[in-house]
Motif scaffolding. Structure first.
Motif, PDB file in Angstrom:
ATOM      1  N   ALA A 260       0.832  -1.206   0.000  1.00 41.65           N
ATOM      2  CA  ALA A 260       0.000   0.000   0.000  1.00 41.65           C
ATOM      3  C   ALA A 260       0.863   1.251   0.000  1.00 41.65           C
ATOM      4  O   ALA A 260       0.564   2.230  -0.691  1.00 41.65           O
ATOM      5  N   LEU A 261       1.960   1.227   0.762  1.00 43.65           N
ATOM      6  CA  LEU A 261       2.869   2.369   0.825  1.00 43.65           C
ATOM      7  C   LEU A 261       3.500   2.619  -0.548  1.00 43.65           C
ATOM      8  O   LEU A 261       3.577   3.765  -1.014  1.00 43.65           O
ATOM      9  N   ALA A 262       3.956   1.559  -1.200  1.00 40.99           N
ATOM     10  CA  ALA A 262       4.556   1.695  -2.528  1.00 40.99           C
ATOM     11  C   ALA A 262       3.549   2.260  -3.527  1.00 40.99           C
ATOM     12  O   ALA A 262       3.893   3.114  -4.357  1.00 40.99           O
ATOM     13  N   ALA A 263       2.294   1.819  -3.439  1.00 42.73           N
ATOM     14  CA  ALA A 263       1.264   2.282  -4.376  1.00 42.73           C
ATOM     15  C   ALA A 263       0.969   3.768  -4.192  1.00 42.73           C
ATOM     16  O   ALA A 263       0.820   4.510  -5.168  1.00 42.73           O
ATOM     17  N   VAL A 264       0.885   4.207  -2.943  1.00 43.26           N
ATOM     18  CA  VAL A 264       0.613   5.619  -2.666  1.00 43.26           C
ATOM     19  C   VAL A 264       1.761   6.497  -3.178  1.00 43.26           C
ATOM     20  O   VAL A 264       1.535   7.541  -3.805  1.00 43.26           O
ATOM     21  N   CYS A 265       2.986   6.074  -2.913  1.00 40.64           N
ATOM     22  CA  CYS A 265       4.152   6.845  -3.356  1.00 40.64           C
ATOM     23  C   CYS A 265       4.256   6.858  -4.877  1.00 40.64           C
ATOM     24  O   CYS A 265       4.563   7.900  -5.484  1.00 40.64           O
ATOM     25  N   GLU A 266       4.011   5.720  -5.502  1.00 40.51           N
ATOM     26  CA  GLU A 266       4.083   5.646  -6.963  1.00 40.51           C
ATOM     27  C   GLU A 266       3.065   6.579  -7.610  1.00 40.51           C
ATOM     28  O   GLU A 266       3.376   7.293  -8.576  1.00 40.51           O
ATOM     29  N   GLU A 267       1.862   6.611  -7.082  1.00 41.96           N
ATOM     30  CA  GLU A 267       0.821   7.473  -7.643  1.00 41.96           C
ATOM     31  C   GLU A 267       1.218   8.947  -7.559  1.00 41.96           C
ATOM     32  O   GLU A 267       1.045   9.709  -8.517  1.00 41.96           O
ATOM     33  N   ALA A 268       1.775   9.352  -6.412  1.00 48.29           N
ATOM     34  CA  ALA A 268       2.179  10.748  -6.240  1.00 48.29           C
ATOM     35  C   ALA A 268       3.296  11.116  -7.211  1.00 48.29           C
ATOM     36  O   ALA A 268       3.263  12.173  -7.858  1.00 48.29           O
ATOM     37  N   VAL A 269       4.306  10.239  -7.322  1.00 49.48           N
ATOM     38  CA  VAL A 269       5.428  10.505  -8.228  1.00 49.48           C
ATOM     39  C   VAL A 269       4.949  10.542  -9.675  1.00 49.48           C
ATOM     40  O   VAL A 269       5.328  11.425 -10.451  1.00 49.48           O
ATOM     41  N   ARG A 270       4.109   9.595 -10.047  1.00 50.11           N
ATOM     42  CA  ARG A 270       3.611   9.504 -11.421  1.00 50.11           C
ATOM     43  C   ARG A 270       2.813  10.754 -11.796  1.00 50.11           C
ATOM     44  O   ARG A 270       2.989  11.326 -12.881  1.00 50.11           O
ATOM     45  N   GLU A 271       1.930  11.202 -10.900  1.00 52.14           N
ATOM     46  CA  GLU A 271       1.131  12.395 -11.169  1.00 52.14           C
ATOM     47  C   GLU A 271       2.008  13.642 -11.255  1.00 52.14           C
ATOM     48  O   GLU A 271       1.758  14.530 -12.071  1.00 52.14           O
ATOM     49  N   GLY A 272       3.052  13.707 -10.422  1.00 54.44           N
ATOM     50  CA  GLY A 272       3.960  14.840 -10.460  1.00 54.44           C
ATOM     51  C   GLY A 272       4.689  14.939 -11.788  1.00 54.44           C
ATOM     52  O   GLY A 272       4.827  16.024 -12.366  1.00 54.44           O
ATOM     53  N   VAL A 273       5.178  13.799 -12.282  1.00 57.24           N
ATOM     54  CA  VAL A 273       5.888  13.780 -13.562  1.00 57.24           C
ATOM     55  C   VAL A 273       4.953  14.168 -14.696  1.00 57.24           C
ATOM     56  O   VAL A 273       5.292  15.006 -15.554  1.00 57.24           O
ATOM     57  N   ALA A 274       3.750  13.597 -14.707  1.00 58.08           N
ATOM     58  CA  ALA A 274       2.792  13.886 -15.782  1.00 58.08           C
ATOM     59  C   ALA A 274       2.386  15.360 -15.789  1.00 58.08           C
ATOM     60  O   ALA A 274       2.320  15.989 -16.849  1.00 58.08           O
ATOM     61  N   SER A 275       2.131  15.919 -14.606  1.00 55.38           N
ATOM     62  CA  SER A 275       1.702  17.317 -14.514  1.00 55.38           C
ATOM     63  C   SER A 275       2.805  18.267 -14.974  1.00 55.38           C
ATOM     64  O   SER A 275       2.551  19.239 -15.689  1.00 55.38           O
ATOM     65  N   ALA A 276       4.040  17.990 -14.571  1.00 55.18           N
ATOM     66  CA  ALA A 276       5.160  18.859 -14.944  1.00 55.18           C
ATOM     67  C   ALA A 276       5.424  18.809 -16.442  1.00 55.18           C
ATOM     68  O   ALA A 276       5.693  19.836 -17.073  1.00 55.18           O
ATOM     69  N   ARG A 277       5.340  17.632 -17.023  1.00 54.44           N
ATOM     70  CA  ARG A 277       5.568  17.508 -18.461  1.00 54.44           C
ATOM     71  C   ARG A 277       4.449  18.186 -19.237  1.00 54.44           C
ATOM     72  O   ARG A 277       4.698  18.829 -20.272  1.00 54.44           O
ATOM     73  N   LEU A 278       3.227  18.081 -18.766  1.00 55.29           N
ATOM     74  CA  LEU A 278       2.087  18.722 -19.434  1.00 55.29           C
ATOM     75  C   LEU A 278       2.212  20.238 -19.368  1.00 55.29           C
ATOM     76  O   LEU A 278       1.990  20.938 -20.357  1.00 55.29           O
ATOM     77  N   ALA A 279       2.586  20.748 -18.198  1.00 54.61           N
ATOM     78  CA  ALA A 279       2.733  22.197 -18.027  1.00 54.61           C
ATOM     79  C   ALA A 279       3.853  22.739 -18.905  1.00 54.61           C
ATOM     80  O   ALA A 279       3.750  23.845 -19.443  1.00 54.61           O
ATOM     81  N   ASN A 280       4.907  21.964 -19.082  1.00 56.36           N
ATOM     82  CA  ASN A 280       6.033  22.416 -19.906  1.00 56.36           C
ATOM     83  C   ASN A 280       5.698  22.388 -21.390  1.00 56.36           C
ATOM     84  O   ASN A 280       6.195  23.210 -22.175  1.00 56.36           O
ATOM     85  N   ALA A 281       4.825  21.456 -21.793  1.00 57.53           N
ATOM     86  CA  ALA A 281       4.457  21.340 -23.198  1.00 57.53           C
ATOM     87  C   ALA A 281       3.411  22.354 -23.612  1.00 57.53           C
ATOM     88  O   ALA A 281       3.317  22.724 -24.783  1.00 57.53           O
ATOM     89  N   ARG A 282       2.643  22.873 -22.669  1.00 55.80           N
ATOM     90  CA  ARG A 282       1.531  23.757 -22.975  1.00 55.80           C
ATOM     91  C   ARG A 282       1.924  25.026 -23.725  1.00 55.80           C
ATOM     92  O   ARG A 282       1.316  25.361 -24.731  1.00 55.80           O
TER      93      ARG A 282
END
Length: 286
Positions: A260-282
């Protein structure tokens, strides 16, 4: 890089080795100051450690400041912009991040006092291995049979007040994705003798390539040679940037087990990467 537990892609970006006099002058203009800073400060760190170790043992109240200075200076010398969002955790515990490049060492050390958890073969790499050992890196074999001894090592370091950082993907990637987090190392945080108030902080590391270059420019994975990749970065005239995003720490007593700990951390990291890449591409799309 080792082929064991290594992520691979269908193709790899060109290395763009230095081609002419201007390229080589740019390489030297960056490589010489970087070598002076890194190895000069390494010598200072080792001398200071001779005093620090007998007094404080595994605790390192002084030498991490030298490491942070070197890592911040490296980005200035290389010309890579560094942005930090959020705040590093203040309590005891560890951080987990996605893994993209050898540059991660500089990006993550520049913002916080941390001690990396790295695969054992890194200790034998010329240059990088020496630096890793000097800065207190924890070397492990990713083998389930050694999980108990590794948990004991983590427990000892956490009790000493060290903030460990490891890459749960188990390998580096091209930076365009986050691989599923391996859960084995997360078990160490549930050792009986560790305090329940420990925290684990997810951290997203996002590289933005120089304008006109392959989006995977800073990624270092599979069988890429370190020397070639290092020269590629040094020769680049206009550099890109790196973002380090600190997410809210996760309280261990709120999470029921390593998976459960790994899943929570993975979700946060994954969303952070996706959001930053989207903001940079905009801006490029508008």
């Amino acid at each position: 890089m080792s082929s064991e537990a290594t992520w691979r892609s269908a193709d790899e970006p060109e290395m763009h080795a230095p081609r002419g006099l201007r390229d080589w002058l740019r390489v030297l203009r960056r490589a010489i100051p970087l070598a002076i800073v890194v190895f000069g400060c390494l010598a200072l760190l080792l001398l200071l450690r001779l005093i620090e170790r007998p007094i404080f043992g595994e605790n390192r109240p002084w030498t991490p400041a030298i490491t942070r200075f070197v890592c911040r200076a490296a980005f200035v010398i290389l010309g890579i912009k560094r942005q930090v969002h959020g705040l590093p955790m203040e309590g005891r515990g560890a951080q987990v991040a996605n893994h993209v490049s050898w540059l991660d060492i500089f990006a993550l050390n520049a913002s916080d006092r941390i001690y990396f958890v790295s695969k054992a073969e890194v200790a034998g790499w010329p240059g990088i291995g020496w630096l890793a050992r000097a800065t207190g890196t924890v070397f492990i074999n990713r083998d389930r049979r050694e999980a108990r001894s590794q948990a004991a090592m983590f427990e000892r370091r956490l009790k000493a007040g060290h903030r460990l950082l490891f890459f749960p993907e188990g390998t580096s990637t091209d930076g365009l994705r986050v691989l599923p987090f391996k859960t084995t190392l997360f078990q160490a945080f549930y050792a009986d003798d560790l305090p329940a108030f420990l925290q684990v902080q997810p951290v997203s590391v996002v590289y933005h390539a120089p304008e006109g270059e392959d989006p995977r420019f800073y990624g270092w994975w599979a069988d890429m040679e370190f020397g070639e990749h290092f020269l590629k970065v040094l020769r680049q005239k206009q550099q890109g940037s790196v973002e380090v995003i600190y997410h809210p720490p996760v309280e261990l007593h709120d999470i029921g087990g390593r998976k459960a700990l790994a899943a929570v951390c993975e979700e946060a990291v994954r969303e952070g990467v996706a959001s930053a890449r989207l903001a940079n591409a905009r801006p490029a799309q508008e």
